[in-house]
Design a protein around this motif. Structure first.
Motif, PDB file in Angstrom:
ATOM      1  N   SER A 177      -7.314  -7.778   7.080  1.00  0.00           N
ATOM      2  CA  SER A 177      -6.134  -6.916   7.208  1.00  0.00           C
ATOM      3  C   SER A 177      -5.109  -7.218   6.120  1.00  0.00           C
ATOM      4  O   SER A 177      -4.397  -6.326   5.674  1.00  0.00           O
ATOM      5  N   LYS A 205      -6.345  -5.337   3.119  1.00  0.00           N
ATOM      6  CA  LYS A 205      -6.161  -3.901   3.349  1.00  0.00           C
ATOM      7  C   LYS A 205      -4.692  -3.521   3.098  1.00  0.00           C
ATOM      8  O   LYS A 205      -4.391  -2.530   2.436  1.00  0.00           O
ATOM      9  N   GLU A 206      -3.805  -4.364   3.620  1.00  0.00           N
ATOM     10  CA  GLU A 206      -2.370  -4.113   3.474  1.00  0.00           C
ATOM     11  C   GLU A 206      -1.983  -4.114   1.991  1.00  0.00           C
ATOM     12  O   GLU A 206      -1.269  -3.241   1.516  1.00  0.00           O
ATOM     13  N   ALA A 218      -3.108  -1.114   0.161  1.00  0.00           N
ATOM     14  CA  ALA A 218      -2.278   0.056   0.483  1.00  0.00           C
ATOM     15  C   ALA A 218      -1.004   0.051  -0.358  1.00  0.00           C
ATOM     16  O   ALA A 218      -0.615   1.064  -0.928  1.00  0.00           O
ATOM     17  N   TRP A 219      -0.355  -1.119  -0.465  1.00  0.00           N
ATOM     18  CA  TRP A 219       0.846  -1.218  -1.305  1.00  0.00           C
ATOM     19  C   TRP A 219       0.485  -0.941  -2.758  1.00  0.00           C
ATOM     20  O   TRP A 219       1.221  -0.278  -3.485  1.00  0.00           O
ATOM     21  N   ARG A 259      -1.992   0.932  -3.943  1.00  0.00           N
ATOM     22  CA  ARG A 259      -2.243   2.365  -4.145  1.00  0.00           C
ATOM     23  C   ARG A 259      -0.935   3.127  -4.318  1.00  0.00           C
ATOM     24  O   ARG A 259      -0.846   4.084  -5.057  1.00  0.00           O
ATOM     25  N   MET A 260       0.088   2.685  -3.598  1.00  0.00           N
ATOM     26  CA  MET A 260       1.390   3.357  -3.708  1.00  0.00           C
ATOM     27  C   MET A 260       2.163   2.865  -4.930  1.00  0.00           C
ATOM     28  O   MET A 260       3.269   3.313  -5.177  1.00  0.00           O
TER      29      MET A 260
END
Ligand SMILES: [Cu+2]
Length: 288
Positions: free
Chosen positions: A230, A233-234, A237-238, A240-241
């Motif tokens: 996780s 994954k987190e 995600a950051w 990708r942004m």
């Protein structure tokens, strides 16, 4: 103007005991409570903005000396106070506010969140020209809502330098919330550094005040807490942004002192109560 301070000279705000904000009157509520047998939530001292109520208000915009962090400096305020006085209105009333600008530069007051005619909204360039130095602008509008709001300058960085205050609007009829005592809690942040420098630093380097960037070391400790899957994954995600978690609050406590009713954290703002009382906090936050 200092624009981009080297990192080694980043603002280092160590918040000492808040010293008295000159010109700030203590709350009317506190004066009324003096001498009674009340218990306190925390320490012993409290400064809160003056409370003004009724339908006609005289407000003066000016500079004032302040010391929130141990360093004497200048704020912009209302009626010699930063934050400015808390304005109490009643739903259904029509209020008039005579706002005199004693600053050497143009100013304005915008009534944040109020559903009022555009001409009274107080945003320069949108609804009016702003208030020139020496000028008095008369706001007049019906109050058609209730709740807790805030007002602030909509000119330059004056809101950042303290030109803001709370608005509390009592319901026209029955107040649905029962309480014995009420406190207005106004949260804002303060920088000793010139807000123009902060803005300029962020424009040149968006994570200038971000000291919590992801590293391999904190990946390992985070992975221990949340599990490697996780955590990864987190971070993806950051990634990708194209963001870091601290981008959400891009100016950190490195630059800001966080104030409650104009009190820095170590001043330990307190509320007074009698055991068993129901206390209502009307909170107003100056958002970023
Ligand atoms: Cu606003």
């Amino acid at each position: 103007m200092k624009t981009n301070e080297p990192k080694s000279h980043r603002p280092n705000i160590s918040i000492s005991r808040r010293q008295f904000v000159q010109g700030m009157a203590s709350a009317g509520a506190m004066a009324a409570l003096a001498g009674t047998d009340l218990a306190a939530f925390g320490g012993t001292t409290q400064q809160s903005p003056t409370v003004l109520s009724g339908t006609h208000f005289e407000l003066t915009l000016d500079t004032l000396p302040v010391n929130f962090t141990g360093r004497s400096t200048t704020a912009t305020g209302v009626n010699c106070s930063s934050p400015g006085p808390t304005l109490r209105w009643r739903e259904g009333d029509t209020v008039t506010l005579a706002v005199t600008n004693k600053l050497k530069v143009p100013s304005s007051i915008h009534w944040h969140g109020m559903r009022i005619p555009t001409a009274m909204d107080g945003v320069p360039g949108l609804s009016y020209r702003g208030i020139a130095p020496g000028e008095t602008f008369f706001y007049r509008f019906p109050v058609r809502q209730n709740g807790t709001y805030w007002y602030h300058s909509h000119t330059q960085f004056q809101e950042q330098t303290g030109l803001l205050g709370a608005i509390v609007i009592e319901p026209r009829d029955h107040d649905p919330i029962d309480f014995d005592r009420e406190y207005v809690v106004l949260l804002s942040d303060w920088a000793d550094a010139n807000p123009e420098s902060i803005f300029s630093n962020l424009k040149q380097e968006s994570d200038y005040y971000n000291y919590h960037r992801h590293t391999v070391a904190n990946f390992i400790s985070e992975a221990k807490d949340k599990g490697a899957g996780s955590t990864l994954k987190e971070r993806m995600a950051w990634g990708r942004m194209n963001m870091s978690p601290n981008d959400i609050a891009d100016v950190s406590g490195a630059a800001y002192a966080y104030l409650l009713n104009g009190n820095a954290p170590r001043a330990n703002w307190t509320g007074l109560y009698r055991p068993g009382e129901r206390v209502r906090f009307a909170s107003s936050t100056a958002p970023r």
